[in-house]
Design an enzyme around this catalytic site. Structure first.
Site, short mmCIF file in Angstrom:
data_model
loop_
_atom_site.label_atom_id
_atom_site.label_comp_id
_atom_site.label_asym_id
_atom_site.label_seq_id
_atom_site.Cartn_x
_atom_site.Cartn_y
_atom_site.Cartn_z
N HIS A 193 43.21 46.47 39.56
CA HIS A 193 43.28 45.49 38.74
C HIS A 193 44.58 45.48 37.92
CE1 HIS A 193 42.20 42.97 35.41
NE2 HIS A 193 40.97 42.65 36.15
N ASP B 159 34.43 42.50 41.03
CA ASP B 159 34.01 41.84 42.16
C ASP B 159 33.33 42.99 43.31
OD1 ASP B 159 34.45 39.54 41.59
OD2 ASP B 159 36.89 39.85 42.25
#
Ligand code: ACO
Length: 428
Positions: free
Chosen positions: A307, A364
């Site tokens: 991320h 996700d």
């Protein structure tokens, strides 16, 4: 803390103000840099650039903190409904009972979509990706509600566009799915809450009474809350940027849907499940795929890992992992991809490549397993993300317009040829 920064350039010193946020985030204010110095800054991917000052969402990537308007994501995911969170994001405070009832009513009574929009669905091939369909249809709302074209017209008109957006996106999303199945479209049922109504439009069949499973509706409510905002990410920045030209909210959200679609952003949830299925079909040798992800000559990446901002853990992933376990147990589903996901996570978290680069599961990684368990088809996963992210996009668009932010227009450093004479065809 410093109250200004000093920049030395070509023998001169320039003082730049320092701005401190309410959570002590620090920024050097370069608003007048080019006028003062003739220089611009260069920051590809905006890794060090604050694009705005915002009162909506706070996140600390090092500590794994995420808060909407000061409320922790853990509390909201556990205790709130998606529409309560949407209200909080859009209007700044949690609603009281009458405010929430009115918000729910105002949304429920706008879930219908103009019948002429149905004809647009007919023009798409059945295998069209629903994200493309969604982007097109959301933008098409401007044609049916032209008053949205002037976002400065009146706060009432702006609010009507906000309510319509919240109301119609689930209908458009469920219809995109039904259309891809060649099924008749289901109209909204106003007696149902936001999540249950969406499930009804997705799954009800003409000859059967469709009963919404509360476990499924709860899981959906939690997932939508977890996706509701994430400060200045790729799609949200897109929404603010498009909004900065005073385009309609529908157009700005349509652009946000397009930005979200990419596999490095919201499209990762579809990619994760496809990756897990591939690993399962390949025999489930997790280590082989970890090595592939580390190999710089192999373009395989561990989807759902890493991320831009979280460098410790993604708090949303923590909540989703637990929810994933719970939902599968409650629904009595044994999904082999969950075991593969858990093994991949274990292997990656103990591998120096992932540790050194601070790569952890993101939102996700496990969400696709829940979506699949509650019956959502894989190519609809990113649409679900868009449905969750909608109130965040709206809140960020509204804030940017209320603060009258200037049109977004970055600079560049030109690296092409200098002026050269044009040569006509026979001289080349
Ligand atoms: N698998 C393997 N290696 C990775 C991964 C991954 N998933 N993610 C990052 N890396 C490596 C990169 O190769 C790079 O290595 P290097 O320093 O040796 O060159 C290093 O880690 C840093 O990665 P960047 O791509 O520079 O990090 P950036 O902040 O630009 O990208 C991103 C973040 C796009 C999320 C990236 O981690 C990625 O591609 N992840 C997979 C896709 C994904 O899950 N996206 C969803 C993000 S969450 C969301 O948007 C909702």
């Amino acid at each position: 803390m410093a109250d200004q920064a000093t920049l030395k350039l070509e023998g001169k010193e320039f003082n730049l103000p320092v701005i401190i946020g309410t959570e002590d985030e620090k920024a050097i204010d370069i608003n007048n840099l080019r006028d003062q110095t003739g220089y611009v800054t260069l920051d590809s991917g905006y890794k060090n650039t604050g694009a705005t000052q915002s009162a909506i969402t706070f996140l600390d990537g090092e500590l794994g903190i995420l808060r909407y308007r000061g409320y922790s994501i853990e509390d909201l995911a556990e205790k709130a409904t998606f529409l309560e969170v949407a209200y909080l994001l859009i209007y700044g405070e949690l609603p009281n009972q009458p405010e929430l009832a009115k918000f729910e009513y105002d949304i429920k009574h706008r879930t219908m979509v103009n019948e002429d929009m149905r004809k647009i669905y007919d023009g798409f091939p059945v295998n069209a990706h629903p994200m493309g369909v969604m982007a097109a249809l959301f933008s098409a709302l401007t044609a049916f509600y032209p008053e949205s074209l002037d976002p400065n017209r009146s706060p009432e008109k702006v609010n009507l566009t906000i309510l319509r957006s919240m109301a119609k996106l689930p209908t458009l999303a469920a219809w995109a799915y039904k259309n891809s199945q060649g099924h008749p479209l289901n109209y909204p049922k106003n007696g149902l809450d936001y999540c249950s109504n969406f499930l009804h439009m997705m799954f009800a069949l003409p000859a059967e009474e469709y009963k919404v499973d509360p476990v499924v509706a709860d899981a959906l409510n939690k997932l939508l809350i977890l996706h509701a905002d994430h400060e200045q990410n790729c799609s949200t920045s897109t929404v603010r940027l498009v909004g900065s030209s005073k385009a309609s909210l529908y157009s700005a959200v349509s652009a946000g849907i397009c930005a979200l679609w990419g596999p490095l952003h919201g499209g990762a949830n579809q990619e994760v499940i496809e990756m897990l299925e591939k690993i399962h079909a390949d025999g489930g040798n997790v280590q082989k795929w970890i090595e592939k992800a580390k190999d710089k000559n192999d373009n395989f990446r561990l989807m759902g890992f890493g991320h831009r901002v979280y460098k410790n853990f993604d708090p949303r992933a923590k909540i989703i992992k637990k929810a994933c376990d719970d939902v599968l147990k409650k629904l009595g589903i044994n999904d082999p991809t969950l075991e593969i996901a858990q093994k991949l996570e274990e292997a990656a978290l103990t591998d120096p490549y992932f540790i050194e680069r601070k790569l952890y599961p993101n939102v996700d990684f496990y969400s696709g397993i829940i979506y699949r368990a509650i019956g959502i088809p894989t190519n609809m996963f990113t649409v679900m993300f868009a449905m969750g992210r909608l109130p965040g996009w709206i809140a960020q668009w509204k804030e940017s317009r209320e603060n009258a932010e200037p049109i977004g227009r970055p600079r560049q450093i030109y690296t092409g040829p200098k002026l050269r004479p044009f040569k006509s065809m026979n001289q080349r």
